[in-house]
Design a protein around this motif. Structure first.
Motif, mmCIF file in Angstrom:
data_model
loop_
_atom_site.group_PDB
_atom_site.id
_atom_site.type_symbol
_atom_site.label_atom_id
_atom_site.label_comp_id
_atom_site.label_asym_id
_atom_site.label_seq_id
_atom_site.Cartn_x
_atom_site.Cartn_y
_atom_site.Cartn_z
ATOM 1 N N ASP A 108 45.411 43.187 63.241
ATOM 2 C CA ASP A 108 44.368 43.944 63.918
ATOM 3 C C ASP A 108 43.124 44.054 63.044
ATOM 4 O OD1 ASP A 108 45.596 45.625 62.095
ATOM 5 O OD2 ASP A 108 45.832 47.309 63.474
ATOM 6 N N TYR A 109 43.294 44.006 61.729
ATOM 7 C CA TYR A 109 42.134 43.983 60.825
ATOM 8 C C TYR A 109 41.309 42.726 61.066
ATOM 9 C CZ TYR A 109 39.925 42.099 56.616
ATOM 10 O OH TYR A 109 39.068 41.472 55.754
ATOM 11 N N ALA A 110 41.949 41.559 61.052
ATOM 12 C CA ALA A 110 41.227 40.303 61.248
ATOM 13 C C ALA A 110 40.613 40.240 62.638
ATOM 14 C CB ALA A 110 42.166 39.118 61.032
ATOM 15 N N THR A 111 41.320 40.784 63.635
ATOM 16 C CA THR A 111 40.778 40.802 64.992
ATOM 17 C C THR A 111 39.505 41.627 65.044
ATOM 18 O OG1 THR A 111 42.985 40.540 65.952
ATOM 19 C CG2 THR A 111 41.262 41.394 67.390
ATOM 20 N N ALA A 112 39.505 42.785 64.384
ATOM 21 C CA ALA A 112 38.331 43.659 64.398
ATOM 22 C C ALA A 112 37.157 43.051 63.639
ATOM 23 C CB ALA A 112 38.690 45.018 63.802
ATOM 24 N N VAL A 113 37.438 42.406 62.515
ATOM 25 C CA VAL A 113 36.361 41.901 61.657
ATOM 26 C C VAL A 113 35.918 40.499 62.061
ATOM 27 C CG1 VAL A 113 35.777 41.235 59.293
ATOM 28 C CG2 VAL A 113 37.044 43.345 59.718
ATOM 29 N N LEU A 114 36.879 39.593 62.185
ATOM 30 C CA LEU A 114 36.555 38.207 62.514
ATOM 31 C C LEU A 114 36.440 37.999 64.023
ATOM 32 C CD1 LEU A 114 36.324 35.292 61.189
ATOM 33 C CD2 LEU A 114 38.719 35.024 61.840
ATOM 34 N N GLY A 115 37.343 38.639 64.773
ATOM 35 C CA GLY A 115 37.376 38.435 66.219
ATOM 36 C C GLY A 115 36.101 38.842 66.913
ATOM 37 N N GLU A 116 35.499 39.918 66.459
ATOM 38 C CA GLU A 116 34.255 40.391 67.088
ATOM 39 C C GLU A 116 33.170 39.326 67.028
ATOM 40 O OE1 GLU A 116 30.918 43.943 66.615
ATOM 41 O OE2 GLU A 116 32.586 43.799 65.199
ATOM 42 N N GLN A 117 32.996 38.732 65.839
ATOM 43 C CA GLN A 117 31.987 37.689 65.688
ATOM 44 C C GLN A 117 32.379 36.411 66.434
ATOM 45 O OE1 GLN A 117 29.161 38.366 64.148
ATOM 46 N NE2 GLN A 117 29.893 40.420 63.639
ATOM 47 N N LEU A 118 33.683 36.130 66.456
ATOM 48 C CA LEU A 118 34.161 34.911 67.101
ATOM 49 C C LEU A 118 33.889 34.927 68.603
ATOM 50 C CD1 LEU A 118 35.702 32.231 66.987
ATOM 51 C CD2 LEU A 118 37.840 33.540 67.137
ATOM 52 N N VAL A 119 34.186 36.029 69.265
ATOM 53 C CA VAL A 119 33.991 36.075 70.723
ATOM 54 C C VAL A 119 32.508 36.024 71.086
ATOM 55 C CG1 VAL A 119 36.163 37.269 71.146
ATOM 56 C CG2 VAL A 119 34.103 38.617 70.741
ATOM 57 N N ARG A 120 31.655 36.548 70.209
ATOM 58 C CA ARG A 120 30.217 36.455 70.468
ATOM 59 C C ARG A 120 29.749 35.009 70.410
ATOM 60 N NH1 ARG A 120 27.746 41.482 66.856
ATOM 61 N NH2 ARG A 120 28.610 43.188 68.118
ATOM 62 N N ARG A 121 30.247 34.277 69.417
ATOM 63 C CA ARG A 121 29.874 32.869 69.309
ATOM 64 C C ARG A 121 30.383 32.077 70.505
ATOM 65 N NH1 ARG A 121 28.728 30.785 64.235
ATOM 66 N NH2 ARG A 121 28.488 28.806 65.368
ATOM 67 N N LEU A 122 31.609 32.370 70.920
ATOM 68 C CA LEU A 122 32.171 31.660 72.066
ATOM 69 C C LEU A 122 31.354 31.907 73.331
ATOM 70 C CD1 LEU A 122 36.022 32.153 71.574
ATOM 71 C CD2 LEU A 122 34.719 30.044 71.307
ATOM 72 N N ALA A 123 30.913 33.133 73.509
ATOM 73 C CA ALA A 123 30.117 33.462 74.701
ATOM 74 C C ALA A 123 28.838 32.640 74.754
ATOM 75 C CB ALA A 123 29.798 34.946 74.716
ATOM 76 N N ASP A 124 28.310 32.308 73.585
ATOM 77 C CA ASP A 124 27.055 31.559 73.526
ATOM 78 C C ASP A 124 27.263 30.062 73.691
ATOM 79 O OD1 ASP A 124 25.591 33.863 73.105
ATOM 80 O OD2 ASP A 124 25.653 33.705 70.927
#
Length: 308
Positions: A108-124
């Protein structure tokens, strides 16, 4: 059970088996599959003949999995995932038009830190690409070579796995978490505080722990573990208003400190930085989609480091 040639097996039964093992109910499985109940019942009969086992047996008003069916759950999920990857494969990968689903395992740490940025990039850049994020557990790490056959990869710090392909993502440091009203702790946390105050610890198992906390053992300090949890996100909330202490990744701790009402202090020992990485099975090496995913994760990790 005698091994049968693959050509003699009806692979159309695999999704039905998976649904039955998940739902433990013919009606719900048929709804999930979009098939009629008689069709699923007939498939169950064929599966029972194939395995020589009931698979589902009635207990009171509900069905339970037989021991064999329980063994089949993980294998069935892995087989379906493998089949999906086979038919998703192509000589090229266009993220802008792809609807591929990537399955990743991370804390859940990696999801909160890395996942947030990852989903933003995917959306773009890849709006049709989907993510399935599953929480890592000690059993998955203990059996990583097998686990990685059924997922696209696992985000995990260095120090747990070896002899597995890996891409480094980013680094993080550690801070200690205490309650503001903990009268035992002054402006700084001491090694005496670390040795005598009660701790909140993640898992506290050989292959599941906060490396900075495990490092204390090498210094001759055995933390007094009062509470063990399986989620980094819960740690600060179990510290607030108590005498307990814990270590937490700096990026996550700063996000949660105000909400949880805790104080962050430097570790009174030279805590080894966390090196987060993406581990994956060798079978993905030449997959264009997976190559793109690995590069994207690296870029997101670089963005995190540059924003520090």
């Amino acid at each position: 059970m005698t091994e049968r040639p693959l050509r003699n097996l009806d692979l159309n039964l695999l999704p039905t088996l998976d649904a039955l093992l998940r739902e433990r109910n013919v009606t719900r499985a048929s709804e999930q599959l979009g098939l009629s109940q008689p069709a699923v019942s007939a498939a169950l009969a064929r599966l029972r003949r194939h395995f020589g086992d009931e698979l589902l047996h009635r207990t009171g008003n509900q069905y339970e999995l037989t021991p064999l069916a329980q063994q089949l759950r993980g294998a069935t999920e892995a087989a379906l995932s493998g089949v999906q990857r086979v038919f998703d494969a192509s000589p090229a990968f266009d993220p802008a038009s792809s609807d591929r689903t990537f399955r990743l395992m991370m804390s859940d740490y990696a999801t909160a830190v890395l996942g947030e940025q990852l989903v933003r990039r995917l959306a773009d850049i890849a709006p049709g690409v989907r993510l399935q994020l599953n929480q890592t557990e000690p059993t998955f790490v203990d059996n990583a070579a097998e686990t990685l056959r059924s997922v696209d990869g696992m985000v995990l710090p260095h120090g747990f796995l070896k002899d597995i392909p890996v891409v480094d993502l980013y680094e993080d440091t550690w801070v200690c978490v205490v309650s503001p009203d903990n009268e035992r702790v002054g402006d700084e946390l001491t090694m005496d505080d670390v040795a005598t105050l009660p701790w909140v610890m993640l898992w506290n198992l050989p292959t599941a722990f906060a490396p900075a906390a495990r490092q204390l053992n090498l210094l001759g300090v055995e933390p007094l573990v009062e509470i063990t949890v399986d989620s980094f996100l819960t740690v600060p909330f179990l510290i607030a208003g108590t005498r307990r202490i814990a270590v937490l990744q700096t990026r996550l701790a700063h996000r949660l400190a105000a909400t949880a009402g805790v104080r962050l202090l430097p570790c009174p020992w030279d805590a080894i930085p966390l090196k987060e990485a993406f581990w994956w099975h060798p079978s993905h090496r030449r997959d264009p989609a997976h190559q793109w995913l690995r590069k994207l994760l690296q870029e997101v990790g670089e963005d995190l480091m540059s924003a520090t």
